[in-house]
Design an enzyme around this catalytic site. Sequence first.
Site, PDB file in Angstrom:
ATOM      1  N   TRP A  55       0.854  -1.204   0.000  1.00  0.00           N
ATOM      2  CA  TRP A  55       0.000   0.000   0.000  1.00  0.00           C
ATOM      3  C   TRP A  55       0.884   1.247   0.000  1.00  0.00           C
ATOM      4  O   TRP A  55       0.571   2.236  -0.660  1.00  0.00           O
ATOM      5  CB  TRP A  55      -0.955  -0.008   1.206  1.00  0.00           C
ATOM      6  CG  TRP A  55      -2.208  -0.812   0.945  1.00  0.00           C
ATOM      7  CD1 TRP A  55      -2.319  -1.866   0.089  1.00  0.00           C
ATOM      8  CD2 TRP A  55      -3.508  -0.615   1.511  1.00  0.00           C
ATOM      9  NE1 TRP A  55      -3.612  -2.350   0.111  1.00  0.00           N
ATOM     10  CE2 TRP A  55      -4.344  -1.601   0.971  1.00  0.00           C
ATOM     11  CE3 TRP A  55      -4.034   0.274   2.429  1.00  0.00           C
ATOM     12  CZ2 TRP A  55      -5.704  -1.705   1.305  1.00  0.00           C
ATOM     13  CZ3 TRP A  55      -5.381   0.170   2.776  1.00  0.00           C
ATOM     14  CH2 TRP A  55      -6.201  -0.813   2.220  1.00  0.00           C
ATOM     15  N   ASP A  76       4.316   0.223  11.197  1.00  0.00           N
ATOM     16  CA  ASP A  76       4.043  -1.201  11.427  1.00  0.00           C
ATOM     17  C   ASP A  76       4.881  -1.679  12.607  1.00  0.00           C
ATOM     18  O   ASP A  76       5.904  -1.081  12.938  1.00  0.00           O
ATOM     19  CB  ASP A  76       4.378  -2.045  10.187  1.00  0.00           C
ATOM     20  CG  ASP A  76       3.639  -3.381  10.204  1.00  0.00           C
ATOM     21  OD1 ASP A  76       2.665  -3.532   9.423  1.00  0.00           O
ATOM     22  OD2 ASP A  76       3.998  -4.278  11.002  1.00  0.00           O
ATOM     23  N   ASP A 117      -4.602  -1.370   6.430  1.00  0.00           N
ATOM     24  CA  ASP A 117      -4.866  -2.722   5.918  1.00  0.00           C
ATOM     25  C   ASP A 117      -4.436  -3.728   6.984  1.00  0.00           C
ATOM     26  O   ASP A 117      -3.962  -4.810   6.691  1.00  0.00           O
ATOM     27  CB  ASP A 117      -4.044  -2.892   4.616  1.00  0.00           C
ATOM     28  CG  ASP A 117      -4.294  -4.213   3.924  1.00  0.00           C
ATOM     29  OD1 ASP A 117      -5.428  -4.718   4.000  1.00  0.00           O
ATOM     30  OD2 ASP A 117      -3.354  -4.736   3.306  1.00  0.00           O
ATOM     31  N   LYS A 157      -9.484  -1.889   6.373  1.00  0.00           N
ATOM     32  CA  LYS A 157      -9.958  -3.249   6.054  1.00  0.00           C
ATOM     33  C   LYS A 157     -10.825  -3.778   7.189  1.00  0.00           C
ATOM     34  O   LYS A 157     -10.510  -3.572   8.361  1.00  0.00           O
ATOM     35  CB  LYS A 157      -8.747  -4.166   5.889  1.00  0.00           C
ATOM     36  CG  LYS A 157      -9.122  -5.638   5.760  1.00  0.00           C
ATOM     37  CD  LYS A 157      -8.036  -6.455   5.178  1.00  0.00           C
ATOM     38  CE  LYS A 157      -6.946  -6.778   6.189  1.00  0.00           C
ATOM     39  NZ  LYS A 157      -5.820  -7.425   5.526  1.00  0.00           N
TER      40      LYS A 157
END
Length: 313
Positions: A55, A76, A117, A157
Site C-alpha cells: 500500500w 508497522d 490494511d 480493512k
Amino acid sequence: MGKTSRDKRDIYYRLAKENKWRARSAFKLMQIDDEFQILKGVRRAVDLCAAPGSWSQVLSKRIYEEDNESKIVAIDLQPMSPIPGVIQLQGDITSMDTANKVIEHFSGEKADIVICDGAPDVTGIHSLDEYMQAELILAAFNITSHVLRTGGNFLAKIFRSRNSSLLYAQMKKFFKDVYLAKPRSSRQSSCEAFVLCLNYQPPEGFVPSMTCMSLEEVSTDPEKVTPNNITGFITCGDLSGWDSEKSYTLDLDISFPGGSNPEDGKRYEFKEVVQPPTEPAYKDALEMKKNGIFWKMAADLNKETQAEIRREK
Ligand code: SAM
C-alpha cells in the site's frame, strides 16, 4: 505444492510479482482509488499496519511521484524495506507516542488521508480473530482521530460480520459519508471488505483519545443502529478484468495488457516474491532447518505431546 501452483491459482499474486508490488493487496487499494479518487491531491498520507509495504508503494507512486513535496508516513510493528518518499515508523498503532511521531513528521500539520490494511496474528479461532480484527479497526480509528484533518478520509480493512453495521453506525458519527468497498482483487468468497469514510467531521466537543471507542461502547448505542442507516456497498475494479477466484493457465502472458498475447507466445516464467519479509515470525524455524535441528526438535516435541496425551488419558 509446487513453486508455481500459487501462481496458477492466484492471478493477483502473480500480477503483483510481474509488476513489482510487494503484496497482491496493492491492487485492492488501486481499485478503490480508481473508483473514488481518494489519493488525488493528497499531500500528507498515513499508512497504518503497512508492512511489507504494497500500500505504501501505491502511495509512493500515486502521491509522491506526482508531488515530491508530499509526505507519507508508514507504521508497522514489523520493520520494512525502504520505499521512495515513505518515512517509516516501527511502532504500535495503539500507542499515543506513535500518533505524536506522525504529527511531528508532518511538522505539526494533520493528514489528508489515513489508510489501514491491518490484520492481527490469526489464532484460527474464528470468533476471536473476528473480535481482534474489529478491535484493530477501532484502534486505527482512535489514532486517526488524532492525526486526520477535518475533511480528511479514512480507509480500513474489515471482515464483515454481524457486528459490522454497528461499526458503520459509529463511523457515521464522525464522517459525512461511509461506504463499504469490495475490490475485484479481494476474493468474493472472503468476508474481507474495506470501510471507506469520507469527509471527517468529528462531533462538536469531541476530544480524541486512544481509548475513545470500543466494541462494547458501539454495541450499547442502539439509537444509531437503525434500518435507515444503510451503508452503500460498492464493488471496485473492472468486472470483466482479472477474477481473483479463477485459476488461469500458466501459458497466459499477463505482462500483456488484457492477458494473452497470441503473437508473442511468451512462456510462463517463475518470479521470486518482490520483497520477502525482513523479520518473519518463522525466521527461527528456518534457521533451525538450516542447521539440521528442526526435525529433531519437532520429533521431540511430538513425543512430548504424545506422552502428555497418554498421561491425560
Ligand atoms: N498493507 C500491507 C501491504 O500492502 O503490504 C499489508 C498489511 S499486513 C496484511 C498486516 C500488518 O498489520 C502486519 O504487517 C502486522 O505487523 C500489522 N499490525 C498488526 N497489528 C498492529 C499494530 N497494533 N500496530 C502496527 N502494526 C500492526
